[in-house]
Design a protein around this motif. Structure first.
Motif, PDB file in Angstrom:
ATOM      1  N   LEU A   1      -2.406  56.737  41.638  1.00 44.97           N
ATOM      2  CA  LEU A   1      -1.447  55.633  41.580  1.00 44.97           C
ATOM      3  C   LEU A   1      -1.761  54.605  42.664  1.00 44.97           C
ATOM      4  CD1 LEU A   1       1.123  54.354  40.448  1.00 44.97           C
ATOM      5  CD2 LEU A   1       2.453  55.791  42.018  1.00 44.97           C
ATOM      6  N   GLY A   2      -2.075  55.083  43.862  1.00 45.63           N
ATOM      7  CA  GLY A   2      -2.409  54.176  44.953  1.00 45.63           C
ATOM      8  C   GLY A   2      -3.676  53.396  44.677  1.00 45.63           C
ATOM      9  N   LEU A   3      -4.679  54.058  44.097  1.00 43.44           N
ATOM     10  CA  LEU A   3      -5.930  53.386  43.751  1.00 43.44           C
ATOM     11  C   LEU A   3      -5.684  52.285  42.727  1.00 43.44           C
ATOM     12  CD1 LEU A   3      -9.059  53.227  43.783  1.00 43.44           C
ATOM     13  CD2 LEU A   3      -9.042  54.909  41.930  1.00 43.44           C
ATOM     14  N   THR A   4      -4.891  52.577  41.714  1.00 45.32           N
ATOM     15  CA  THR A   4      -4.580  51.591  40.685  1.00 45.32           C
ATOM     16  C   THR A   4      -3.832  50.404  41.270  1.00 45.32           C
ATOM     17  OG1 THR A   4      -4.432  53.376  39.048  1.00 45.32           O
ATOM     18  CG2 THR A   4      -3.506  51.242  38.435  1.00 45.32           C
ATOM     19  N   ALA A   5      -2.832  50.683  42.101  1.00 48.47           N
ATOM     20  CA  ALA A   5      -2.040  49.605  42.698  1.00 48.47           C
ATOM     21  C   ALA A   5      -2.880  48.745  43.635  1.00 48.47           C
ATOM     22  CB  ALA A   5      -0.848  50.198  43.451  1.00 48.47           C
ATOM     23  N   ALA A   6      -3.728  49.383  44.443  1.00 44.69           N
ATOM     24  CA  ALA A   6      -4.571  48.619  45.372  1.00 44.69           C
ATOM     25  C   ALA A   6      -5.589  47.776  44.612  1.00 44.69           C
ATOM     26  CB  ALA A   6      -5.283  49.570  46.335  1.00 44.69           C
ATOM     27  N   GLY A   7      -6.162  48.343  43.547  1.00 43.68           N
ATOM     28  CA  GLY A   7      -7.105  47.584  42.728  1.00 43.68           C
ATOM     29  C   GLY A   7      -6.434  46.403  42.057  1.00 43.68           C
ATOM     30  N   LEU A   8      -5.229  46.628  41.536  1.00 43.94           N
ATOM     31  CA  LEU A   8      -4.472  45.533  40.931  1.00 43.94           C
ATOM     32  C   LEU A   8      -4.211  44.435  41.965  1.00 43.94           C
ATOM     33  CD1 LEU A   8      -1.395  45.927  38.602  1.00 43.94           C
ATOM     34  CD2 LEU A   8      -1.291  44.375  40.538  1.00 43.94           C
ATOM     35  N   ALA A   9      -3.880  44.827  43.194  1.00 40.00           N
ATOM     36  CA  ALA A   9      -3.557  43.854  44.233  1.00 40.00           C
ATOM     37  C   ALA A   9      -4.764  43.006  44.614  1.00 40.00           C
ATOM     38  CB  ALA A   9      -3.010  44.573  45.469  1.00 40.00           C
ATOM     39  N   ILE A  10      -5.938  43.613  44.746  1.00 39.28           N
ATOM     40  CA  ILE A  10      -7.115  42.827  45.146  1.00 39.28           C
ATOM     41  C   ILE A  10      -7.560  41.915  44.015  1.00 39.28           C
ATOM     42  CG2 ILE A  10      -8.993  44.383  44.453  1.00 39.28           C
ATOM     43  CD1 ILE A  10      -8.719  42.540  47.809  1.00 39.28           C
ATOM     44  N   VAL A  11      -7.359  42.331  42.760  1.00 34.38           N
ATOM     45  CA  VAL A  11      -7.648  41.452  41.630  1.00 34.38           C
ATOM     46  C   VAL A  11      -6.648  40.298  41.605  1.00 34.38           C
ATOM     47  CG1 VAL A  11      -7.704  41.296  39.102  1.00 34.38           C
ATOM     48  CG2 VAL A  11      -8.805  43.218  40.253  1.00 34.38           C
ATOM     49  N   ALA A  12      -5.389  40.583  41.926  1.00 33.34           N
ATOM     50  CA  ALA A  12      -4.386  39.515  42.001  1.00 33.34           C
ATOM     51  C   ALA A  12      -4.775  38.474  43.044  1.00 33.34           C
ATOM     52  CB  ALA A  12      -3.018  40.107  42.335  1.00 33.34           C
ATOM     53  N   ALA A  13      -5.302  38.936  44.184  1.00 30.76           N
ATOM     54  CA  ALA A  13      -5.676  38.013  45.265  1.00 30.76           C
ATOM     55  C   ALA A  13      -6.929  37.231  44.932  1.00 30.76           C
ATOM     56  CB  ALA A  13      -5.864  38.789  46.566  1.00 30.76           C
ATOM     57  N   THR A  14      -7.950  37.915  44.395  1.00 32.44           N
ATOM     58  CA  THR A  14      -9.242  37.260  44.186  1.00 32.44           C
ATOM     59  C   THR A  14      -9.280  36.427  42.919  1.00 32.44           C
ATOM     60  OG1 THR A  14     -10.113  39.284  43.142  1.00 32.44           O
ATOM     61  CG2 THR A  14     -10.491  39.011  45.507  1.00 32.44           C
ATOM     62  N   TYR A  15      -8.753  36.961  41.833  1.00 33.97           N
ATOM     63  CA  TYR A  15      -8.728  36.219  40.573  1.00 33.97           C
ATOM     64  C   TYR A  15      -7.475  35.344  40.465  1.00 33.97           C
ATOM     65  CZ  TYR A  15     -12.655  37.696  37.620  1.00 33.97           C
ATOM     66  OH  TYR A  15     -13.887  37.863  37.059  1.00 33.97           O
ATOM     67  N   GLY A  16      -6.297  35.976  40.546  1.00 35.03           N
ATOM     68  CA  GLY A  16      -5.055  35.266  40.278  1.00 35.03           C
ATOM     69  C   GLY A  16      -4.759  34.161  41.269  1.00 35.03           C
TER      70      GLY A  16
ATOM     71  N   TYR B   1      -8.185  50.943  33.946  1.00 34.75           N
ATOM     72  CA  TYR B   1      -8.886  49.664  34.006  1.00 34.75           C
ATOM     73  C   TYR B   1      -7.971  48.512  33.569  1.00 34.75           C
ATOM     74  CZ  TYR B   1     -11.732  45.752  32.613  1.00 34.75           C
ATOM     75  OH  TYR B   1     -12.217  44.481  32.455  1.00 34.75           O
ATOM     76  N   ALA B   2      -7.189  48.722  32.521  1.00 37.34           N
ATOM     77  CA  ALA B   2      -6.306  47.664  32.025  1.00 37.34           C
ATOM     78  C   ALA B   2      -5.270  47.279  33.080  1.00 37.34           C
ATOM     79  CB  ALA B   2      -5.616  48.115  30.740  1.00 37.34           C
ATOM     80  N   TRP B   3      -4.732  48.264  33.795  1.00 38.66           N
ATOM     81  CA  TRP B   3      -3.758  47.956  34.846  1.00 38.66           C
ATOM     82  C   TRP B   3      -4.406  47.157  35.975  1.00 38.66           C
ATOM     83  CZ3 TRP B   3       1.316  47.903  35.392  1.00 38.66           C
ATOM     84  CH2 TRP B   3       2.109  48.636  34.476  1.00 38.66           C
ATOM     85  N   ILE B   4      -5.582  47.577  36.420  1.00 40.50           N
ATOM     86  CA  ILE B   4      -6.265  46.849  37.495  1.00 40.50           C
ATOM     87  C   ILE B   4      -6.587  45.428  37.047  1.00 40.50           C
ATOM     88  CG2 ILE B   4      -8.415  46.741  38.830  1.00 40.50           C
ATOM     89  CD1 ILE B   4      -8.337  49.797  38.974  1.00 40.50           C
ATOM     90  N   ASN B   5      -7.086  45.278  35.823  1.00 40.76           N
ATOM     91  CA  ASN B   5      -7.439  43.960  35.299  1.00 40.76           C
ATOM     92  C   ASN B   5      -6.229  43.037  35.185  1.00 40.76           C
ATOM     93  OD1 ASN B   5      -9.537  42.217  33.791  1.00 40.76           O
ATOM     94  ND2 ASN B   5      -7.851  42.316  32.332  1.00 40.76           N
ATOM     95  N   SER B   6      -5.052  43.616  34.956  1.00 38.07           N
ATOM     96  CA  SER B   6      -3.846  42.789  34.810  1.00 38.07           C
ATOM     97  C   SER B   6      -3.415  42.163  36.126  1.00 38.07           C
ATOM     98  CB  SER B   6      -2.688  43.620  34.243  1.00 38.07           C
ATOM     99  OG  SER B   6      -2.213  44.559  35.194  1.00 38.07           O
ATOM    100  N   GLY B   7      -4.093  42.508  37.216  1.00 32.56           N
ATOM    101  CA  GLY B   7      -3.782  41.902  38.497  1.00 32.56           C
ATOM    102  C   GLY B   7      -3.878  40.389  38.473  1.00 32.56           C
TER     103      GLY B   7
ATOM    104  N   THR C   1      -7.783  39.933  26.752  1.00 34.62           N
ATOM    105  CA  THR C   1      -9.151  39.754  26.256  1.00 34.62           C
ATOM    106  C   THR C   1     -10.185  40.011  27.343  1.00 34.62           C
ATOM    107  OG1 THR C   1      -8.367  38.141  24.638  1.00 34.62           O
ATOM    108  CG2 THR C   1     -10.727  38.174  25.072  1.00 34.62           C
ATOM    109  N   THR C   2      -9.901  39.610  28.584  1.00 33.34           N
ATOM    110  CA  THR C   2     -10.856  39.933  29.647  1.00 33.34           C
ATOM    111  C   THR C   2     -10.978  41.444  29.821  1.00 33.34           C
ATOM    112  OG1 THR C   2      -9.126  39.694  31.342  1.00 33.34           O
ATOM    113  CG2 THR C   2     -10.513  37.770  30.914  1.00 33.34           C
ATOM    114  N   ALA C   3      -9.870  42.165  29.641  1.00 31.06           N
ATOM    115  CA  ALA C   3      -9.937  43.621  29.696  1.00 31.06           C
ATOM    116  C   ALA C   3     -10.813  44.158  28.562  1.00 31.06           C
ATOM    117  CB  ALA C   3      -8.538  44.221  29.619  1.00 31.06           C
TER     118      ALA C   3
END
Length: 396
Positions: free
Chosen positions: A21-36, A149-155, A322-324
């Motif tokens: 759960l922590g890995l997924t949340a942290a991955g989502l967060a860094i994608v939110a920062a870098t992409y979003g 992967y889908a959760w991380i990508n949704s960041g 679609t990116t996912a």
């Protein structure tokens, strides 16, 4: 009917991380920062930036294109580093790039410093995003890979949605908003360094990627679709707010539009379930129609409040999901070198996204921004011709 992407790595390398759960949340967060935030929020503040620096449409297109140029350069570095030394280092460098780039944007006092900041910030997802394919394939059991992967990508959607309220909080001080974004990126980077698994499969033995693997005929429609997808979607990301303000002259509606766009993108976390249920091929075709319609109809929908938000919701959800799907598609084909195939796929998306703003910046003064949007939407429909094959290595 199996829908998961798989890898040829030995089973023992797919170890469950201590805190999934922590890995997924942290991955989502860094994608939110870098992409979003670092990559896609330039369009949100485009009207204020244009006014402050007195920039022409052509110059705006060139500066926006620098974000994608930075990504292109960094994608190869991120994929190569992940393959050679593991994913932790490129993910850290990606977070650092987002922090530094957005700080430069927030402190910029000239178009030149602004452009450098946009370039550095644009590098961040190229460094941080492809390595997560290695994290997923090597550390997550196969049956859970699509969902994680889908959760991380949704960041990306979470980052875009977060930017809207922060923009309202900062009011007309767009520099303050970028500095807040930079602070969040720094925190998310530290979080990832604390949570990412340290034990990875052996790296450093790969001297290169076989050309025959990259020229795999199954990858041709993937690469063609990725390039065109980047071109058409970059038009929307870069110029949608500009178009809305030109038609409605309502800055508040533009910010709400951005919040709806990001919030709808959060639905990308369900991409894994969508593919598991409907299949990659069918899901991809329907989503491209949804995105194309959102782009092509925005010039007309902009005059109707509900139409603005319908377009934002359709594009936001369609784009992130679609990116996912592109990520899942690439990891099905490049099973031996997931981060390389994944990186090349998103390199081509970003190459198209670098072409899109520049082309739009030069075409808009000639034909009008509404015509550019309609053309981009129609081109998006063509992408349905480049669909995934029905089977991947024996899996439907």
């Amino acid at each position: 009917m199996t829908k998961h992407f798989t890898s040829n790595f030995p089973a023992e390398t797919k170890t469950q991380p201590p805190n999934l759960l922590g890995l997924t949340a942290a991955g989502l967060a860094i994608v939110a920062a870098t992409y979003g935030l670092a990559r896609y929020c330039f369009g949100l503040f485009l009207p204020e930036i244009r006014q402050e620096f007195a920039l022409s449409t052509e110059t705006i297109g060139l500066i926006a294109g620098l974000s994608y140029a930075g990504y292109l350069i960094a994608t190869f570095a991120g994929s190569w580093l992940s393959t050679m030394v593991g994913p932790r280092l490129p993910i850290f460098l990606g977070g650092l790039s987002a922090t530094a780039g957005m700080t430069l944007i927030g402190l910029s006092q000239s178009p030149e410093i602004l452009a450098i900041g946009v370039f550095v910030a644009g590098m961040s997802p190229g460094l941080a995003y492809p390595p997560f394919s290695d994290v997923i394939v090597h550390h997550i059991e196969t049956r859970r890979q699509n969902a994680i992967y889908a959760w991380i990508n949704s960041g990306t959607g979470f980052g875009v949605a977060l930017a809207g309220p922060l923009a309202l909080l900062a009011s007309e001080d767009w520099r303050l908003a970028w500095l807040i974004f930079a602070g969040l990126a720094g925190l998310f980077t530290i979080w990832n360094m604390m949570i990412l698994p340290r034990n990875s499969p052996k790296h450093g033995k790969m001297s290169g990627v076989p050309i025959s693997e990259l020229l795999n005929p199954a990858a041709r429609p993937l690469f063609a679709a990725a390039l065109l997808f980047g071109v058409v979607t970059a038009i929307y990301w870069t110029y949608a707010v500009d178009l809305l303000l030109a038609i409605t002259d309502n800055p508040a509606a533009a910010v709400v539009f951005w919040i709806v766009l990001g919030t709808a993108g959060i639905t990308g976390c369900f991409a894994g379930g969508l593919v598991n249920r409907w299949g990659l091929r069918s899901s991809y075709g329907l989503l491209l129609i949804l995105i194309g319609g959102a782009i092509a109809t925005l010039p007309v929908a902009a005059s109707i409040p509900s139409g603005i938000y319908y377009s934002a919701a359709s594009f936001g959800a369609g784009f992130i999901i679609t990116t996912a799907l592109f990520g899942m598609w690439s990891m099905r084909i490049f099973r031996n070198t997931p981060s390389i195939g994944f990186g090349l796929t998103f390199f081509l998306i970003s190459l198209g996204q670098g072409i899109g703003p520049v082309a739009g910046g030069y075409l808009a003064p000639q034909f009008g921004l509404p015509a550019v949007f309609v053309s981009a939407g129609l081109l998006c429909f063509v992408l349905a011709l480049f669909r995934p094959a029905g089977k991947f290595h024996g899996h439907n």
